[in-house]
Design an enzyme around this catalytic site. Structure first.
Site, PDB file in Angstrom:
ATOM      1  CG  ASP A 165      -0.275   0.024   2.551  1.00 15.32           C
ATOM      2  OD1 ASP A 165       0.773  -0.637   2.682  1.00 15.32           O
ATOM      3  OD2 ASP A 165      -0.762   0.700   3.476  1.00 15.32           O
ATOM      4  CD  GLU A 173       4.034   0.868   7.156  1.00 14.31           C
ATOM      5  OE1 GLU A 173       4.792   1.146   8.092  1.00 14.31           O
ATOM      6  OE2 GLU A 173       3.762   1.695   6.268  1.00 14.31           O
TER       7      GLU A 173
HETATM    8 ZN   LIG Z   1       6.903   2.226   4.163  1.00  9.51          ZN
END
Ligand SMILES: [Zn+2]
Length: 384
Positions: free
Chosen positions: A73, A139
């Site tokens: 991501d 994340e």
């Molecule tokens: Zn990163």
């Protein structure tokens, strides 16, 4: 095409702004599956959060088991018209690959995949131990459906990691200047001081918490928590706001509060740190000042991978390719390494972080080639 640049371009062309996957994990599934990895796609859910796709792929069943971790991501591109080349076009110009995620961290993932495929091709399709990829799509935002759950999912299958390389952009200026081997822990809290509300003209009937909280702030700020450790700078307690919520000019407030955050090193854990601060507070407050601290929940504990055989191996691989001897650093903010550290020793080494999260995020193509060679040397040495 399974070279790092092709994989990185395929990944950049998927606009996988958290929590969207936009095909990014599919790029890895295809490349790893074709090389004989057993690939799992796992979706995790959490109330009030979007479902997020994750990937776990492994080849080999023996030890040692080296896992490459990462996230596909990316943060949003911002004003896309401000980009010299499209944020999701994957264009290469003047020796640079442009695009959101080029350094943070699709480029890093592409290099580790390319290195693993090359290693397998040169070693009869099988590692001496096991190689795996632990890749999340969660994340950059709240990180609740990502690495934490994927680690638990892998553990529930009875699988264990011996070592982990997280390909976050760890280098500051030049490829090879820095390996991250740890991060400080983070703990926030609010200090409350209770007084007695009253009229400013009759202070003897009231008790003003403002001078008292000032005394406590000074006391807690002035005394260092420690003087640093072998691998970390000194821990630090920083007050970030002071508030009495009092709009009236003729009222002595009944309560004052101050927020603070502590970044702490490996001389403490959360519990010992709380005890230390509360002991100092009790001493500073004495019998007169009524004060207490409300601690916030935190999953950001300190971790450090001690220098040893594994870090030596990484340093040697980096030095061999770049001619630089990287610093072993514990500076900077937090990453998924804090979760991985509960399962196995982890180091962070990837591309150069300078343009991450910025307009025109880009990496030299030559860095992609060098990082692939570094990971390849690391695999050779690890299984050698
Ligand atoms: Zn990163």
């Amino acid at each position: 095409m399974n070279d790092a640049l092709s994989i990185a371009r395929d990944l950049v062309r998927c606009p996988s702004v958290t929590p969207a996957d936009a095909g990014a994990l599919g790029v890895l599934e295809k490349a790893l599956g074709a090389a004989g990895f057993e690939v799992h796609r796992v979706t995790f859910s959490e109330p009030d959060a979007a479902d997020v796709d994750n990937l776990y792929a492994r080849i080999g069943s023996n030890t040692p088991h080296l896992t490459f971790a990462g996230h596909t991501d990316v943060v949003p591109p911002g004003d896309e018209t401000a980009w010299t080349h499209g944020a999701f076009a994957g264009e290469v110009r003047d020796g640079f690959l442009y695009g959101r995620g080029a350094v943070d961290m699709k480029g890093g993932i592409a290099c580790s995949v390319a290195a693993a495929l090359e290693y397998l091709r040169d070693n009869g399709g099988k590692p001496k131990g096991s190689i795996s990829f632990l890749i999340t799509g969660d994340e950059e935002a709240i990180a609740v459906n990502g690495t934490v759950k994927l680690l638990q999912w892998v553990a529930a299958r009875g699988e264990k990691f011996d070592h982990c390389v997280l390909g976050e952009p760890s280098n500051v200026e030049t490829l090879g200047d820095c390996i991250k081997v740890g991060r400080r822990g983070s703990q926030s809290g609010t200090l409350y001081v209770d007084g007695i509300q009253g009229h400013v003209a009759y202070p003897h009937r009231a008790s003003n918490p403002v001078p008292d909280i000032s005394r406590l702030i000074v006391a807690l700020s002035d005394e260092p928590l420690d003087h640093g450790s072998a691998q970390f700078q000194a821990s630090n307690l920083e007050f970030t706001s002071v508030d009495v919520g009092n709009a009236a000019g003729n009222v002595i407030p009944g309560q004052a509060r101050a927020k603070f955050n502590i970044r702490f090193n490996d001389l403490h854990d959360q519990e010992s740190l709380r005890t230390l601060v509360e002991t100092r507070l009790a001493k500073a407050a004495g019998n007169r000042i009524k004060a207490h601290i409300a601690w916030e929940p935190s999953n950001a504990n300190v971790f450090v991978t001690k220098p040893g055989a594994f870090t030596d191996l990484a340093v040697a691989a980096i030095e061999q390719v770049t001619g630089r001897r990287p610093e072993l650093s514990t500076s900077g903010g937090t990453s998924d390494a804090r979760f991985i550290a509960s399962y196995c020793p982890v180091i962070e080494f990837g591309l150069v972080g300078q343009t991450m999260h910025a307009i025109d995020e880009r990496t030299p193509v030559s860095d992609l080639e060098k990082l692939t060679r570094i990971y390849r040397r690391l695999l050779d040495r690890y299984f050698g």
